[in-house]
Motif scaffolding. Structure first.
Motif, PDB file in Angstrom:
ATOM      1  N   ASP A  86       0.836  -1.201   0.000  1.00  9.53           N
ATOM      2  CA  ASP A  86       0.000   0.000   0.000  1.00  9.53           C
ATOM      3  C   ASP A  86       0.869   1.248   0.000  1.00  9.53           C
ATOM      4  OD1 ASP A  86      -2.220  -1.562   0.035  1.00  9.53           O
ATOM      5  OD2 ASP A  86      -2.761  -1.179   2.124  1.00  9.53           O
ATOM      6  N   GLY A  87       0.495   2.207  -0.838  1.00  6.27           N
ATOM      7  CA  GLY A  87       1.233   3.458  -0.929  1.00  6.27           C
ATOM      8  C   GLY A  87       2.225   3.502  -2.078  1.00  6.27           C
ATOM      9  N   THR A  88       2.413   2.362  -2.786  1.00  4.81           N
ATOM     10  CA  THR A  88       3.338   2.347  -3.924  1.00  4.81           C
ATOM     11  C   THR A  88       2.798   3.228  -5.036  1.00  4.81           C
ATOM     12  OG1 THR A  88       4.065   0.106  -3.409  1.00  4.81           O
ATOM     13  CG2 THR A  88       4.476   0.885  -5.646  1.00  4.81           C
ATOM     14  N   GLU A  89       3.640   4.105  -5.568  1.00 12.21           N
ATOM     15  CA  GLU A  89       3.221   4.999  -6.639  1.00 12.21           C
ATOM     16  C   GLU A  89       3.088   4.236  -7.957  1.00 12.21           C
ATOM     17  OE1 GLU A  89       5.927   8.221  -6.934  1.00 12.21           O
ATOM     18  OE2 GLU A  89       5.656   8.877  -4.868  1.00 12.21           O
ATOM     19  N   ALA A  90       2.043   4.557  -8.706  1.00  8.40           N
ATOM     20  CA  ALA A  90       1.863   3.994 -10.051  1.00  8.40           C
ATOM     21  C   ALA A  90       2.502   4.956 -11.035  1.00  8.40           C
ATOM     22  CB  ALA A  90       0.381   3.807 -10.354  1.00  8.40           C
ATOM     23  N   LYS A  91       3.808   4.815 -11.190  1.00 13.18           N
ATOM     24  CA  LYS A  91       4.571   5.771 -11.992  1.00 13.18           C
ATOM     25  C   LYS A  91       4.144   5.725 -13.455  1.00 13.18           C
ATOM     26  CE  LYS A  91       8.578   5.630  -8.950  1.00 13.18           C
ATOM     27  NZ  LYS A  91      10.007   5.318  -8.811  1.00 13.18           N
ATOM     28  N   GLY A  92       3.992   6.930 -14.048  1.00 13.03           N
ATOM     29  CA  GLY A  92       3.649   7.023 -15.456  1.00 13.03           C
ATOM     30  C   GLY A  92       2.162   6.941 -15.753  1.00 13.03           C
ATOM     31  N   GLN A  93       1.333   6.669 -14.734  1.00 12.77           N
ATOM     32  CA  GLN A  93      -0.108   6.570 -14.949  1.00 12.77           C
ATOM     33  C   GLN A  93      -0.797   7.823 -14.414  1.00 12.77           C
ATOM     34  OE1 GLN A  93      -2.113   2.796 -14.269  1.00 12.77           O
ATOM     35  NE2 GLN A  93      -0.147   1.858 -13.712  1.00 12.77           N
ATOM     36  N   LYS A  94      -1.744   8.327 -15.190  1.00  9.83           N
ATOM     37  CA  LYS A  94      -2.460   9.536 -14.802  1.00  9.83           C
ATOM     38  C   LYS A  94      -3.856   9.196 -14.316  1.00  9.83           C
ATOM     39  CE  LYS A  94      -0.063  12.711 -17.944  1.00  9.83           C
ATOM     40  NZ  LYS A  94      -0.213  13.702 -19.040  1.00  9.83           N
ATOM     41  N   CYS A  95      -4.342   9.980 -13.359  1.00  8.02           N
ATOM     42  CA  CYS A  95      -5.689   9.818 -12.847  1.00  8.02           C
ATOM     43  C   CYS A  95      -6.687  10.189 -13.951  1.00  8.02           C
ATOM     44  CB  CYS A  95      -5.906  10.700 -11.622  1.00  8.02           C
ATOM     45  SG  CYS A  95      -7.621  10.730 -11.046  1.00  8.02           S
ATOM     46  N   PRO A  96      -7.656   9.313 -14.279  1.00  3.32           N
ATOM     47  CA  PRO A  96      -8.622   9.640 -15.336  1.00  3.32           C
ATOM     48  C   PRO A  96      -9.573  10.765 -14.945  1.00  3.32           C
ATOM     49  CG  PRO A  96      -9.230   7.586 -14.217  1.00  3.32           C
ATOM     50  CD  PRO A  96      -7.880   7.982 -13.693  1.00  3.32           C
ATOM     51  N   ASN A  97      -9.596  11.101 -13.660  1.00  3.93           N
ATOM     52  CA  ASN A  97     -10.515  12.137 -13.189  1.00  3.93           C
ATOM     53  C   ASN A  97      -9.876  13.530 -13.230  1.00  3.93           C
ATOM     54  OD1 ASN A  97     -12.989  13.087 -11.988  1.00  3.93           O
ATOM     55  ND2 ASN A  97     -11.882  13.259 -10.060  1.00  3.93           N
ATOM     56  N   CYS A  98      -8.652  13.645 -12.611  1.00  3.06           N
ATOM     57  CA  CYS A  98      -8.014  14.970 -12.537  1.00  3.06           C
ATOM     58  C   CYS A  98      -6.820  15.116 -13.469  1.00  3.06           C
ATOM     59  CB  CYS A  98      -7.597  15.293 -11.105  1.00  3.06           C
ATOM     60  SG  CYS A  98      -6.255  14.251 -10.479  1.00  3.06           S
ATOM     61  N   GLY A  99      -6.370  14.017 -14.062  1.00  3.49           N
ATOM     62  CA  GLY A  99      -5.271  14.092 -15.024  1.00  3.49           C
ATOM     63  C   GLY A  99      -3.888  14.179 -14.416  1.00  3.49           C
ATOM     64  N   GLN A 100      -3.768  14.084 -13.080  1.00  2.00           N
ATOM     65  CA  GLN A 100      -2.467  14.199 -12.429  1.00  2.00           C
ATOM     66  C   GLN A 100      -1.824  12.814 -12.252  1.00  2.00           C
ATOM     67  OE1 GLN A 100      -1.149  17.317 -11.551  1.00  2.00           O
ATOM     68  NE2 GLN A 100      -2.925  17.929 -12.794  1.00  2.00           N
ATOM     69  N   GLU A 101      -0.478  12.783 -12.250  1.00  4.75           N
ATOM     70  CA  GLU A 101       0.257  11.537 -11.998  1.00  4.75           C
ATOM     71  C   GLU A 101       0.384  11.323 -10.486  1.00  4.75           C
ATOM     72  OE1 GLU A 101       3.878  10.819 -14.039  1.00  4.75           O
ATOM     73  OE2 GLU A 101       3.105  11.456 -15.983  1.00  4.75           O
TER      74      GLU A 101
END
Length: 853
Positions: free
Chosen positions: A818-833
């Motif tokens: 838990d807490g591992t970053e999903a590097k390179g993937q953007k949130c489909p809602n706000c567009g932030q990585e």
């Protein structure tokens, strides 16, 4: 001109496997860690031969700037097949690599001049640490300048919090900076004279605290003598002041007992015998010119001044043994002496190459889009490093395979005879490295602040003078090219490619000690036992190839099956008998380290490995003996003592009493079990994909996914599992004809065992082949999020196999911390990585949106 041709992972793996004569582990290590790549993962080298030519051509380019240059062919012959001279990881990956902008230095020490106790200074050190770690460097710095807890401060806090909160700050920064699963290493040190040193010593005893740093306490002779004699000792702050603000008297023996207890229990803190370090240090003859030693790099083999760094190179001692493992074995001192001189020359060339790399780093900073205010601190940091590196031209020539050399010579590690021989080898190493540095001073010029008068009283220089008067006369006349030359560092994964033991450690091969369950934190165990009768020796020995060489030289069959009694009898005849980490005479080991230390101008990174059942008094004796023997530092590791030390624990984890293993520091071997245990615990993961029912069997080793079988849950194929079955065992079965199959066994509610035979045959063969590939990646401990990314990137043709691929991803997501970053993937809602994994789902830390499945 640098080649732009790229190779697939399969091409590089196949060529490297051939290069290493079928050694899959060595080939995999080279392709994954050392083949030249760009930031997108494109591979530009087909095998280590390409890498060695890249390095040889670059060093030859530097050689051509100076008189009597070495040719690329001469350099290549020294590097080829890792036989004689082996650059360390950073030089090996970085020399001639124009695809990435990184330093060639392995480690750095940082520290601000003057009063560095303000919040601004503390945060500046934090930033400099991060900037260096992102360039692949390990970092060390000292905390002795921070005022003790309760001291008055001129801000709204009123009093200081002391050292420990800042230990946590620097540790967290280390954990934040990672490079594709690898993070930089950190050494934090403090003087025992500091009033907060006891809190520093205790900081890592709390589970989950300061998990991103190694810690060492700097012990002075006065404290050690007071501890031995049972006398009081005075702590003060500032520690070097004649008129300190804080002064308190303590029992040296009580604090020493705490150091010993903590080292016994958790393998930390390490101990640095600081007066020995300063007394022997040649750079400290120039302390007033900026070369005052303040801390060490993370593995402790290079004591450094602020903004200096180390570049490392090792000489493979085993390669100088003629007729190894025979009564006619001899050591070729003449060839060794010649190669040491060339190694020192190559190391000096690498200093020039590092200066070029620093220029490239500074050029990149200048063209980065950030403002000058943002970039200024990083740019100034590299200015300081460039100045210090050029002023002293410090190098780190060392050795590897000392244990193998001794065994090949018929000498048993830890005996007086073996120690005397090792000392003669290191004496030869020191004299010839310094001879080479003097010759280069004559040809190229001395390091800019060389002053023979400053060094007249230095003990190391006087040993050289006594051993070779002509060398000393020439040094006074011509100077020396390098302020200091030598070290013994852990060689880590490079020892896998040389197929030798690393550093001066004894071999790690307890083949005659049957262990039903290998401790996951015991990095010294590289064997696996699967049957009562046993397999061939090739299957027993998965790490130490030199033992097999001994068997072949002595015409011992390496392919037949052996009983345990036969193994015991055979190993007792070998030169490695009683030379494993847990078998050597530990007092003799530290005495050997102290004897060798006299011919090493920097330090030696070595760990005393002890069985789990030793008492604290033995740890005390070893530390005291290390101090008396002239060691500059000592680290004690008791089997299993690291459990929980490098673990980050959340509140949720504590409730579940589960642990997530943090990645080991670069100075330690990764915990990889090469040979599959006969039985593995297993999780059964069910899921639905496109209205189809799927099942995955995930084999676990120490709670971490080790293999996976998955496909459609088809009752017709014999996979009939009650819905209540969520766990079981995967059992490897070897038939009389050598055939292998994997069975799944579970217990029903009444405790009766049921076995599903031939698990590997239950699914589509295409699924099985892909599962073997993914299981191989899991076995070598690739982080789970990276495995999922790899699976997701597979280009598969049929819709059914793509459905299977989605199933694998789903099955593995539950094991991501838990807490591992999903590097390179953007949130489909706000567009932030800003996506992170939480219980297998992706959660946006910015807007709170979630996505599962």
């Amino acid at each position: 001109m640098e080649s732009t041709k790229t190779f697939s992972y399969e091409e590089a793996s196949e060529a490297s496997l051939k290069y290493f004569d079928g050694d899959e582990l060595a080939a995999r290590v080279w392709v994954n860690k050392y083949a030249m790549k760009d930031s997108f993962g494109n591979i530009y080298e087909r095998s280590p031969e390409d890498m060695h030519w890249r390095i040889a051509n670059e060093i030859a380019r530097i050689e051509n700037k100076y008189p009597n240059p070495l040719s690329a062919q001469e350099i290549f012959e020294l590097l080829g097949h890792f036989r004689y001279i082996i650059p360390a990881g950073s030089p090996m990956t970085g020399i001639g690599n124009r695809q990435q902008v990184a330093s060639l230095s392995n480690c750095f020490v940082i520290g601000l001049e003057g009063d560095a106790d303000s919040y601004g200074a503390i945060m500046r050190i934090d930033e400099e640490q991060v900037q260096l770690m992102k360039r692949r460097g390990g970092v060390g710095h000292d905390l002795s300048h921070i005022r003790p807890k309760g001291s008055p401060v001129n801000n709204s806090a009123l009093t200081s919090t002391g050292l420990v909160p800042f230990m946590e700050r620097y540790s967290n920064s280390t954990r934040e900076v990672a490079q594709d699963g690898r993070r930089g290493a950190l050494m934090l040190s403090v003087s025992v004279k500091h009033p907060d040193s006891e809190a520093f010593i205790d900081a890592k005893m709390t589970e989950g605290k300061v998990t991103g740093a190694n810690v060492s306490v700097k012990i002075d002779d006065e404290f050690m003598q007071a501890a031995v004699d049972g006398k009081p000792y005075v702590q003060q702050f500032p520690i070097g002041s004649d008129n300190p603000d804080v002064r308190k008297e303590i029992s040296a023996r009580d604090l020493w007992k705490k150091i010993v207890h903590n080292a016994w229990k958790s393998a930390e803190p390490g101990v640095l015998f600081w007066d020995t370090i300063l007394r022997e240090s040649i750079p400290d003859c120039y302390a007033d010119l900026g070369f005052r030693t303040v801390s060490t790099n993370p593995c402790g083999e290079i004591p450094l001044c602020p903004y200096d760094s180390c570049r490392l190179l090792s000489i493979n001692l085993y390669s100088y043994v003629n007729n190894p493992f025979t009564p006619e074995a001899t050591f070729d001192f003449d060839k060794f002496a010649k190669h040491v001189q060339l190694a020192q020359r190559i190391m000096d060339d690498i200093v020039d190459l590092e200066m070029e790399k620093i220029d490239l780093i500074m050029e990149k900073i200048q063209i980065d889009p950030q403002s000058d205010e943002v970039k200024g601190a990083e740019y100034h940091l590299w200015e300081k490093i460039k100045k210090k590196s050029g002023m002293g031209r410090r190098t780190g020539v060392g050795i590897t395979a000392e244990g193998d050399m001794l065994a090949a010579m018929g000498l048993r590690y830890g005996t007086d005879e073996a120690t005397d021989f090792s000392v003669s080898v290191h004496r030869t190493l020191a004299l010839n490295a310094y001879r080479s540095s003097v010759v280069m001073a004559k040809e190229r010029g001395a390091f800019e602040i060389f002053d023979a008068k400053r060094e007249e009283a230095n003990p190391f220089i006087n040993r050289l003078r006594e051993a070779d008067a002509q060398l000393y006369e020439d040094m006074v006349k011509y100077g020396r090219r390098n302020i200091a030359c030598l070290t013994i560092a852990p060689t880590g994964t490079t020892s896998l490619m040389t197929q030798t033991t690393s550093g001066i450690e004894p071999v790690f091969m307890p083949v005659y000690k049957r262990r039903r369950k290998v401790n996951p934190n015991d990095t010294d165990v590289h064997v696996d036992f699967v049957d009562e009768v046993g397999d061939s020796f090739e299957e027993y020995i998965v790490y130490h190839k030199k033992f097999l060489e001994w068997m072949k030289v002595n015409n011992i069959d390496t392919t037949k099956k052996y009983t345990q009694e036969e193994i015991d009898a055979l190993v007792e005849k070998s030169p490695y008998y009683k030379a494993t980490a847990n078998d050597v005479d530990w007092l003799m080991k530290v005495r050997m380290q102290g004897a060798i230390q006299k011919w090493v101008d920097h330090s030696i990174s070595v760990t005393v490995n002890l069985p789990n059942d030793v008492d604290e008094e033995l740890v005390n004796k070893l530390y005291v003996e290390a101090w008396k023997s002239g060691c500059k530092g000592c680290t004690i590791y008791r089997d299993g003592s690291r459990s929980g030390v490098m673990i980050s624990v959340s509140k949720k984890d504590k409730k579940k009493d589960s642990s997530a293993q943090d990645e080991p520091l670069p100075c330690k071997h990764p915990v990889v079990t090469e040979v599959r245990p006969k039985e593995l615990e297993c999780d059964v993961v069910r899921f639905q994909n496109n209205k189809e029912k799927w099942v995955a069997f995930v084999g676990l080793l120490d709670g971490y996914p080790y293999e996976i079988f998955t496909g459609l849950q088809d009752d017709d194929e014999g996979i009939m599992l009650p819905k209540s079955v969520t766990k079981g065992k995967i059992i490897k079965h070897i038939g009389d004809d050598g055939s292998r199959r994997y069975d799944f066994q579970f217990e029903n509610k009444r405790g009766y065992k049921t076995t599903v035979e031939g698990l590997s045959e239950k699914f589509n063969p295409e699924y099985w082949n892909y599962a073997k590939l993914i299981s191989g990646v899991l076995r070598y401990r690739m982080p789970i999020d990276h495995v999922i990314k790899l699976v997701g990137s597979l280009q598969l043709k049929s819709e059914s196999i793509n459905t299977w691929k989605n199933g694998v991803e789903r099955a593995l997501k539950k094991y991501i911390v838990d807490g591992t970053e999903a590097k390179g993937q953007k949130c489909p809602n706000c567009g932030q990585e800003t996506l992170v994994y939480q219980e297998g789902c992706l959660i946006c830390s910015n807007c709170g949106a979630s996505r599962c499945g």
